[in-house]
Motif scaffolding. Sequence first.
Motif, PDB file in Angstrom:
ATOM      1  N   PHE A  79       0.798  -1.007   0.089  1.00 38.43           N
ATOM      2  CA  PHE A  79      -0.047   0.043  -0.202  1.00 38.43           C
ATOM      3  C   PHE A  79       0.789   1.172   0.108  1.00 38.43           C
ATOM      4  O   PHE A  79       0.603   2.175  -0.754  1.00 38.43           O
ATOM      5  N   ALA A  80       1.738   1.340   0.916  1.00 40.62           N
ATOM      6  CA  ALA A  80       2.782   2.317   0.926  1.00 40.62           C
ATOM      7  C   ALA A  80       3.698   2.636  -0.574  1.00 40.62           C
ATOM      8  O   ALA A  80       3.666   3.469  -0.923  1.00 40.62           O
ATOM      9  N   GLY A  83       0.916   1.617  -3.698  1.00 41.16           N
ATOM     10  CA  GLY A  83      -0.114   2.539  -3.892  1.00 41.16           C
ATOM     11  C   GLY A  83       0.234   3.996  -3.705  1.00 41.16           C
ATOM     12  O   GLY A  83      -0.411   4.915  -4.484  1.00 41.16           O
ATOM     13  N   LEU A  84       1.208   4.327  -2.701  1.00 40.45           N
ATOM     14  CA  LEU A  84       1.309   5.552  -2.513  1.00 40.45           C
ATOM     15  C   LEU A  84       2.593   6.136  -3.060  1.00 40.45           C
ATOM     16  O   LEU A  84       3.282   7.119  -2.457  1.00 40.45           O
ATOM     17  N   GLN A  85       3.411   5.146  -3.977  1.00 41.66           N
ATOM     18  CA  GLN A  85       4.675   5.450  -4.361  1.00 41.66           C
ATOM     19  C   GLN A  85       5.882   5.928  -3.329  1.00 41.66           C
ATOM     20  O   GLN A  85       6.477   6.682  -3.607  1.00 41.66           O
ATOM     21  N   ALA A  86       5.531   5.530  -2.064  1.00 39.72           N
ATOM     22  CA  ALA A  86       6.777   5.851  -1.183  1.00 39.72           C
ATOM     23  C   ALA A  86       7.958   5.371  -1.792  1.00 39.72           C
ATOM     24  O   ALA A  86       8.007   4.173  -2.311  1.00 39.72           O
ATOM     25  N   LYS A 302       4.111   4.261 -12.192  1.00 35.78           N
ATOM     26  CA  LYS A 302       2.693   5.287 -12.092  1.00 35.78           C
ATOM     27  C   LYS A 302       1.997   4.995 -13.465  1.00 35.78           C
ATOM     28  O   LYS A 302       2.542   5.543 -14.519  1.00 35.78           O
TER      29      LYS A 302
ATOM     30  N   LEU B  10      -3.461   9.099  -7.624  1.00 35.11           N
ATOM     31  CA  LEU B  10      -2.477  10.137  -7.486  1.00 35.11           C
ATOM     32  C   LEU B  10      -2.388  11.185  -8.728  1.00 35.11           C
ATOM     33  O   LEU B  10      -1.937  10.642  -9.685  1.00 35.11           O
ATOM     34  N   VAL B  11      -2.321  12.217  -8.430  1.00 36.66           N
ATOM     35  CA  VAL B  11      -2.012  13.375  -9.511  1.00 36.66           C
ATOM     36  C   VAL B  11      -0.610  14.010  -9.165  1.00 36.66           C
ATOM     37  O   VAL B  11      -0.836  14.781  -7.917  1.00 36.66           O
ATOM     38  N   MET B 344       4.287   7.451   3.882  1.00 35.67           N
ATOM     39  CA  MET B 344       2.762   7.528   3.332  1.00 35.67           C
ATOM     40  C   MET B 344       2.664   8.911   3.315  1.00 35.67           C
ATOM     41  O   MET B 344       2.019   9.566   2.188  1.00 35.67           O
ATOM     42  N   THR B 347       4.320  11.481   0.503  1.00 39.46           N
ATOM     43  CA  THR B 347       3.743  11.357  -0.769  1.00 39.46           C
ATOM     44  C   THR B 347       2.886  12.502  -1.218  1.00 39.46           C
ATOM     45  O   THR B 347       3.018  12.848  -2.577  1.00 39.46           O
ATOM     46  N   PHE B 348       2.137  13.109  -0.402  1.00 35.81           N
ATOM     47  CA  PHE B 348       1.320  13.994  -0.777  1.00 35.81           C
ATOM     48  C   PHE B 348       1.830  15.431  -0.785  1.00 35.81           C
ATOM     49  O   PHE B 348       1.481  16.574  -1.059  1.00 35.81           O
ATOM     50  N   TYR B 351       2.278  14.917  -4.551  1.00 34.92           N
ATOM     51  CA  TYR B 351       1.105  14.287  -5.273  1.00 34.92           C
ATOM     52  C   TYR B 351      -0.199  14.801  -4.408  1.00 34.92           C
ATOM     53  O   TYR B 351      -0.074  15.079  -3.097  1.00 34.92           O
TER      54      TYR B 351
END
Lengths: 303, 364
Positions: A79-80, A83-86, A302, B10-11, B344, B347-348, B351
Amino acid sequence: MIAVEFILSGMLAAATPFLLAALGELVGERAGVLNLGVEGLMALGAAVAFIIVYHGGGHALAFAGAGLAGALLSLLFAFAALGLQANQVAAGLAIGILGQGLSALFGKTYESLTVKGLPKLSVPGLADLPVVGGLFVQDPVVWLSLAATPAIWATFAFTKTGLLLRAVGENPKAAHSIGYPVIAIRVAAVAFGGLMSGFAGAYAATVYTPLWADGMIAGRGWIALALVVFGTWLTLRIFWGACLFGAVSLAGLAAQAGGVELPSQLLASMPYLVTIVVLGVISSNRRLLKLNGVASLGEPFKP
Amino acid sequence: MSAARIWPTLVRRERPSLYLKVLAPLLALVAATLINLLLYLVMGKDPLAVFHAMILEPFISFSSFSEVLLKTGPLLLIAEGLAIGYRAKVFNIGAEGQFIIGAIFASALPVWYPMATGQWIWPTMLLAGAVGGALWAGITAFWRVRLRANEILVSLMLSLVAVQVLNYLLLGPWKDPNGFNFPQSVMFQYDAMVPLIIPGTRVNASLPIALALALAAYVFMQKSFIGYKLEVGGLAPRAAGYAGFSEGRAIWLSLLIGGFAAGLAGAAEVAGPIGQLQRSISTGYGYAAIIVAYLGGLHPIGIIFSSVVMAAIYIGGDNALVSADLPIAAVRVFQGSLLLAYLMAVTFVRYRLAFPRPMSGAPA
């Protein structure tokens, strides 16, 4: 001669935790994902399995529970990281620390307790051979791991699943553009890796040395990661590598029993030192790594 | 096969959000705290008591806070060194081993010359520790640059070896002959100890040294040309190559700096609060510092704050062990979840979430 017999009969069992974890990691890495959390996944699996066996749940349930725990924790990594590209390196380390912490937390009240291992099954006839006979007397998990190795090899070599895994690892863009769900395939591969790491931990804690001690995985997860590199991402070479490490971890005991005076700390470091040396030797052969390496390993994708 | 999306995607933002960059570690801290309190509740502990012991107590009393400052020193030192490497994409995760070897190198002096006196002893020990750490990290650098072996695996394996080297010395040649067979060295003499700087506490001169080196790291990474080249080498190795800065040199520099700092931290620990070489010289500082480095955004100034936070988690964990009967392993769980939550959240920074548009007429 006794030492050789000793090593031959124990090698496969000692190799099994390495083998199971490395095969799982191989599937993830072939799909392009580097999960550095193997040590923690194994530790968590070991604790879960030990607790289940200790309370009378039996080995089958213990392996199922350990595999499930490993898969769930590795899904958190997925997930990290997917999913979140960590950052994959850091997320893998985080999962490793988390898994080791959970293992110590769950296992705290079981420190130094023991459980009963598994009975050994022998191959009739072959088990009575001189010197090599011990090779054919193994517990059921060793036999299953021996069966899993060619199964995974054949999956990569002949099946569409194997082809898909390799495709998303080699060229995720191309795989995506012809309509394959790259992320979903990678998540599945990571979960499989977690499952196998959980099994590896379960084997270490409830069959190989059925005694609970915090930190009992003792770097075997990291060696499993190194084994994937030694084996240059090829299933059968990883199998031989695991056997080598099984033998190395027994060679110290054999030497001690044979009256060789070595500090026990040197013996304990042997697997780590061998890992460092073999990593150096294999990695310096760039052609080999280029040929079999996974092109997009550790790279985020991505869609 | 494009099924209707049901989850958000995610953008990439037009530019990274500076606001979120500062907020991310705080959000991660809050999230990790809540999740872990929930875990304690499930374990049958009183979450409020744990919260008080773990999060508040380290900052309430001065004696508790002075212990936080004491633990900040090694974490800050190690993390500053690691962050320089991480920015150059050199993943040294073997700081634990470099810390241990540093402690061993520093201990050699008082172990071999327990009668020596003079104010030169403790600075010499710190220097010896730093050199020891750098040498140990140098093995990884050699393996990576000359043999092209993965530095993550090699540096970690070397940490496991370092633990065995320490055990060997403590059970064998360096064991205190009058120590009732405990695996520890002699207690160090007065001049082998880093001077205390705050009366009534155990805080010693290694904290200002760590802070000074943090500032030096800031100048090095943000203002100097070598630091700039290191970072470019990490982001765009090919461009760095054209600019005449070899990848090999960047790897050597990153690892030697990381090992130097970790070794210095190890030396300061044996010459500071511990006062002898023993098995428990590190409670996972080398691994915790990886988290500190990331939580501080790999920025030399950010790391000053994150090292205080991590030190407080250590002290809070000790408090919670005593007052709320929380196993010490809970600290590791907290550390792991904190790093994961931070990764996590971060990321934001780059994105944002785009939610799928609800299809017209679809049932809600």
